[in-house]
Enzyme design. Structure first.
Site, PDB file in Angstrom:
ATOM      1  CG  HIS A   4      -1.877  -1.158   1.225  1.00  0.00           C
ATOM      2  ND1 HIS A   4      -1.562  -2.350   1.842  1.00  0.00           N
ATOM      3  CD2 HIS A   4      -3.097  -1.330   0.658  1.00  0.00           C
ATOM      4  CE1 HIS A   4      -2.553  -3.202   1.674  1.00  0.00           C
ATOM      5  NE2 HIS A   4      -3.498  -2.616   0.964  1.00  0.00           N
ATOM      6  N   GLY A  20      -4.521  11.058  11.272  1.00  0.00           N
ATOM      7  CA  GLY A  20      -5.503  10.248  10.547  1.00  0.00           C
ATOM      8  C   GLY A  20      -5.690  10.768   9.125  1.00  0.00           C
ATOM      9  NE  ARG A  24      -5.848  18.666  10.424  1.00  0.00           N
ATOM     10  CZ  ARG A  24      -6.222  19.930  10.593  1.00  0.00           C
ATOM     11  NH1 ARG A  24      -5.432  20.908  10.197  1.00  0.00           N
ATOM     12  NH2 ARG A  24      -7.367  20.228  11.136  1.00  0.00           N
ATOM     13  NE  ARG A  43      -6.123   1.267  -1.349  1.00  0.00           N
ATOM     14  CZ  ARG A  43      -7.272   0.610  -1.392  1.00  0.00           C
ATOM     15  NH1 ARG A  43      -8.341   1.096  -0.820  1.00  0.00           N
ATOM     16  NH2 ARG A  43      -7.345  -0.550  -1.993  1.00  0.00           N
ATOM     17  NE  ARG A  87      -4.791   8.376  16.917  1.00  0.00           N
ATOM     18  CZ  ARG A  87      -5.586   9.150  16.160  1.00  0.00           C
ATOM     19  NH1 ARG A  87      -5.198   9.510  14.952  1.00  0.00           N
ATOM     20  NH2 ARG A  87      -6.742   9.569  16.615  1.00  0.00           N
ATOM     21  N   GLY A  89      -3.646  13.140  16.579  1.00  0.00           N
ATOM     22  CA  GLY A  89      -5.042  13.045  16.169  1.00  0.00           C
ATOM     23  C   GLY A  89      -5.961  13.825  17.082  1.00  0.00           C
ATOM     24  CB  SER A  90      -9.215  15.136  16.865  1.00  0.00           C
ATOM     25  OG  SER A  90      -9.916  14.265  16.022  1.00  0.00           O
ATOM     26  CD  GLU A 179      -7.508   7.043  19.563  1.00  0.00           C
ATOM     27  OE1 GLU A 179      -7.912   5.880  19.824  1.00  0.00           O
ATOM     28  OE2 GLU A 179      -6.519   7.260  18.844  1.00  0.00           O
ATOM     29  CG  MET A 180     -12.592   6.298  16.162  1.00  0.00           C
ATOM     30  SD  MET A 180     -13.697   6.630  14.771  1.00  0.00           S
ATOM     31  CE  MET A 180     -14.088   4.980  14.230  1.00  0.00           C
ATOM     32  CD  GLU A 181      -7.915   6.626  14.266  1.00  0.00           C
ATOM     33  OE1 GLU A 181      -7.846   7.350  15.290  1.00  0.00           O
ATOM     34  OE2 GLU A 181      -8.805   6.757  13.417  1.00  0.00           O
ATOM     35  CB  SER A 203     -11.851  17.681  18.102  1.00  0.00           C
ATOM     36  OG  SER A 203     -12.396  16.379  18.183  1.00  0.00           O
ATOM     37  CG  ASP A 204     -15.820  15.637  19.806  1.00  0.00           C
ATOM     38  OD1 ASP A 204     -14.866  15.440  19.031  1.00  0.00           O
ATOM     39  OD2 ASP A 204     -16.409  14.733  20.399  1.00  0.00           O
ATOM     40  NE  ARG A 217     -12.586  20.273  13.599  1.00  0.00           N
ATOM     41  CZ  ARG A 217     -12.659  19.067  14.141  1.00  0.00           C
ATOM     42  NH1 ARG A 217     -11.629  18.279  14.134  1.00  0.00           N
ATOM     43  NH2 ARG A 217     -13.770  18.638  14.700  1.00  0.00           N
TER      44      ARG A 217
HETATM   45  N1  HPA Z   1     -15.403   9.596  19.142  1.00  0.00           N
HETATM   46  C1  HPA Z   1     -14.544   8.889  18.413  1.00  0.00           C
HETATM   47  N2  HPA Z   1     -13.518   9.450  17.786  1.00  0.00           N
HETATM   48  C2  HPA Z   1     -13.348  10.789  17.901  1.00  0.00           C
HETATM   49  C3  HPA Z   1     -14.221  11.560  18.633  1.00  0.00           C
HETATM   50  C4  HPA Z   1     -15.301  10.943  19.287  1.00  0.00           C
HETATM   51  O1  HPA Z   1     -16.109  11.589  19.966  1.00  0.00           O
HETATM   52  N3  HPA Z   1     -13.813  12.843  18.544  1.00  0.00           N
HETATM   53  C5  HPA Z   1     -12.710  12.842  17.773  1.00  0.00           C
HETATM   54  N4  HPA Z   1     -12.436  11.593  17.384  1.00  0.00           N
END
Ligand code: HPA
Length: 236
Positions: A4, A20, A24, A43, A87, A89-90, A179-181, A203-204, A217
């Site tokens: 890849h 991610g 960025r 990709r 990493r 990320g947010s 987050e997710m990673e 970020s939130d 951001r």
């Molecule tokens: N959930 C999952 N991943 C994220 C979030 C969240 O609220 N905010 C930024 N990445």
């Protein structure tokens, strides 16, 4: 080149920043690197290599979620001999004291993913960040005047959870943010005997969704990228 990634051998540095979003990675390279060179665009997952304060460094996108990150990080560690990955990320806060714009350093990463259940045959592994990277990033972040939180995060397989209150279970156990990673990044670092850190900007907030999402951001991202680059630069 790997399946890849089209970069030639030696075109990816031993130190790498991994946002991610591939745009960025482009932003990091164009803002902070001397002589940035685009070495992957398969990709659209851009990878750039240049130097920062005289030392070679790369920045590459991972995509969203552990399966996407896993493809790139496997190839970076295995085929390109990358040694240290941060990493950048947010994350979404799940604690009242963790505010938008704060930095979260993932000391450890819980997950609701089946990836490690599969890898460890139903048993649990505790994915954790590299201690030296963690301590250095914490000190640099604080010296820059950032609010820095160190602790556990959740790497979730879903951004849109079917049960909107499920995060409260993790919050009860002191988890700081979602987050997710990162859990997969830490597990792969252990598998290959390399180093990794998850450095996140809030970020939130799930605790108070009325709290403004991070408006500027780019500013939040700049602080995080600076901490990550200086962390790699100050450690051999
Ligand atoms: N959930 C999952 N991943 C994220 C979030 C969240 O609220 N905010 C930024 N990445």
């Amino acid at each position: 080149m790997s399946i890849h990634i089209e970069a030639k051998a030696g075109e990816i540095a031993p130190d790498l920043l991994l946002p991610g979003d591939p745009l960025r990675a482009k932003f990091i390279a164009e803002t902070y690197f001397d002589n940035p060179k685009l070495v992957n665009q398969i990709r659209g997952m851009y990878c750039y290599t240049g130097t920062y304060k005289g030392k070679p460094v790369s920045a590459m996108g991972s995509g969203m979620g552990q399966p996407s990150l896993s493809i790139y990080v496997n190839e970076l560690y295995r085929d390109y001999d990358v040694q240290r990955i941060i990493r950048v990320g947010s994350c979404g806060s799940i604690q009242p004291g963790v505010k938008i714009k704060d930095l979260v350093l993932a000391q450890s990463a819980c997950t609701n993913s089946a990836v490690n259940k599969h890898r460890f045959r139903g048993m649990d592994y505790a994915p954790h960040g590299d201690f030296d990277l963690l301590v250095t990033a914490r000190n640099l972040g604080k010296n820059m005047g950032q609010q820095v939180h160190v602790g556990s995060i959740l790497s979730s397989d879903t951004f849109y959870e079917a049960d909107p209150d499920l995060w409260k279970l993790w919050a009860k156990y002191g988890v700081l943010a979602i987050e997710m990673e990162t859990a997969e990044l830490y597990t792969l670092a252990a598998q290959y005997g390399r180093k990794a850190l998850g450095l996140l900007t809030v970020s939130d907030s799930l605790v108070d969704p009325s709290e403004d999402v991070l408006q500027d951001r780019e500013k939040g991202f700049r602080a995080m990228a600076q901490v990550a680059l200086d962390t790699l630069n100050s450690l051999d």
